[in-house]
Design a protein around this motif. Structure first.
Motif, short mmCIF file in Angstrom:
data_model
loop_
_atom_site.label_atom_id
_atom_site.label_comp_id
_atom_site.label_asym_id
_atom_site.label_seq_id
_atom_site.Cartn_x
_atom_site.Cartn_y
_atom_site.Cartn_z
N GLN A 103 67.71 34.91 39.30
CA GLN A 103 67.02 34.69 40.89
C GLN A 103 67.47 33.03 40.88
O GLN A 103 67.00 32.13 40.23
N SER A 104 68.02 33.08 42.08
CA SER A 104 68.34 31.76 42.57
C SER A 104 67.07 31.02 43.01
O SER A 104 66.00 31.56 43.50
N PRO A 105 67.02 29.57 42.80
CA PRO A 105 66.00 28.93 43.19
C PRO A 105 65.46 28.95 44.61
O PRO A 105 66.45 28.66 45.38
N GLN A 106 64.37 29.02 45.15
CA GLN A 106 64.06 28.99 46.28
C GLN A 106 64.02 27.45 47.07
O GLN A 106 63.33 26.82 46.32
N GLN A 107 64.33 27.41 48.32
CA GLN A 107 64.25 26.04 48.81
C GLN A 107 62.61 25.82 49.44
O GLN A 107 62.05 26.79 50.20
N PRO A 108 62.05 24.77 49.25
CA PRO A 108 60.62 24.44 49.57
C PRO A 108 60.56 24.51 51.06
O PRO A 108 61.72 24.16 51.86
N PRO A 109 59.62 25.01 51.68
CA PRO A 109 59.70 25.06 53.24
C PRO A 109 59.46 23.66 53.80
O PRO A 109 59.06 22.72 53.13
#
Length: 279
Positions: free
Chosen positions: A47-53
């Motif tokens: 799973q690719s790391p999610q960008q912080p909002p």
């Protein structure tokens, strides 16, 4: 015979070397592989790391609230309320921008922006009310009484520091000056003149100047003329020692002689005052 046997052996050897191997001569190696029916272990899910909002842009809303509070407080103080004008105007602008940012999702403090906008609007209304009241109060102030115009030939108020009548002695600095009445004269080689006899007395401790051209005459129409030569005993120019005195005649051109009041004025020394005689 032995030679033939040996030759036959050599020929067989050569043929054995040149002849390619037959299928029967090759060793057949077969590997039997049974089908692999074992289950494949599950591969780990990547799973690719999610960008912080993105951080909310709440700065304008907070600034609007601070400016609105300060502007509303300062607007209630008379005269000091002028400071509130830039505060409430900026607070109103920042509050509106902050509100629209919250509507678009870029900010999370929409309530703070609304509160800042309302406080800034209240402060602006108070400032406008104070300014209107002050303007109305200034407009209703009574106008200062207009000074009466000087009569023709008279010295206007403030034009001379001291006034007198012909024959009076007036002080200008350290000089005591006496001027007689203006009289009409018609010398042989000039036009009609108005002349007066003047005298000086130096009451100071330093020398004081005297000069014919320190004197002026104002006619009944308000025209002011310089002194001229032409009298029998024209006042010269020079310096008076302390306690010294001198006298002479000062004359003015009287062409187009007019009836009415004339004014004789003196303004000579640097630190002296203007004095006048009404004729």
């Amino acid at each position: 015979m032995s030679w033939l046997v040996w030759s036959s052996k050599q020929m067989n050897r050569l043929q054995a070397v040149k002849r390619p191997p037959r299928p029967s001569d090759r060793v057949s190696v077969t590997t039997s592989r049974e089908p692999d029916n074992r289950p494949t272990p599950p591969q780990p899910y990547y799973q690719s790391p999610q960008q912080p909002p993105p951080a909310p842009k709440n700065g304008l809303g907070t600034t609007a609230l601070v400016l609105g509070i300060l502007g509303a407080l300062f607007s209630l103080i008379p005269f000091v309320g002028i400071i509130a004008w830039p505060l409430v105007i900026l607070g109103l602008i920042f509050g509106i921008i902050g509100f629209f940012r919250s509507r678009s999702g870029k900010a999370t403090n929409g309530g703070v922006a609304i509160a800042g906008t309302i406080l800034s609007l209240i402060g602006l209304i108070i400032c406008v009310v104070y300014a209107s009241a002050f303007t109305s109060a200034v407009a209703t102030l009574p106008a200062p009484p207009a000074s009466a115009p000087a009569a023709p030939g008279a010295v206007a108020p403030g034009a001379a520091d001291a006034t007198g009548n012909p024959g009076d002695t007036l002080a200008s600095g350290d000089l005591q000056l006496t001027a007689g009445p203006l009289t009409d004269e018609t010398p042989q080689f000039s036009g009609p003149l108005k002349c007066t006899e003047v005298s000086y007395r130096n009451t100071g401790t330093a020398q004081a100047p005297y000069n014919t051209f320190d004197w002026k005459m104002q006619n009944p129409q308000g025209a002011i003329t310089e002194a001229t030569f032409g009298g029998d005993n024209t006042l010269s120019s020079g310096q008076l020692a302390p306690g010294g005195t001198t006298s002479g005649q000062v004359c003015f051109d009287a062409k187009g002689n007019q009836d009415g009041a004339y004014v004789l004025t003196y303004n000579g020394t640097l630190f002296g005052n203007t004095v006048a005689w009404n004729n």
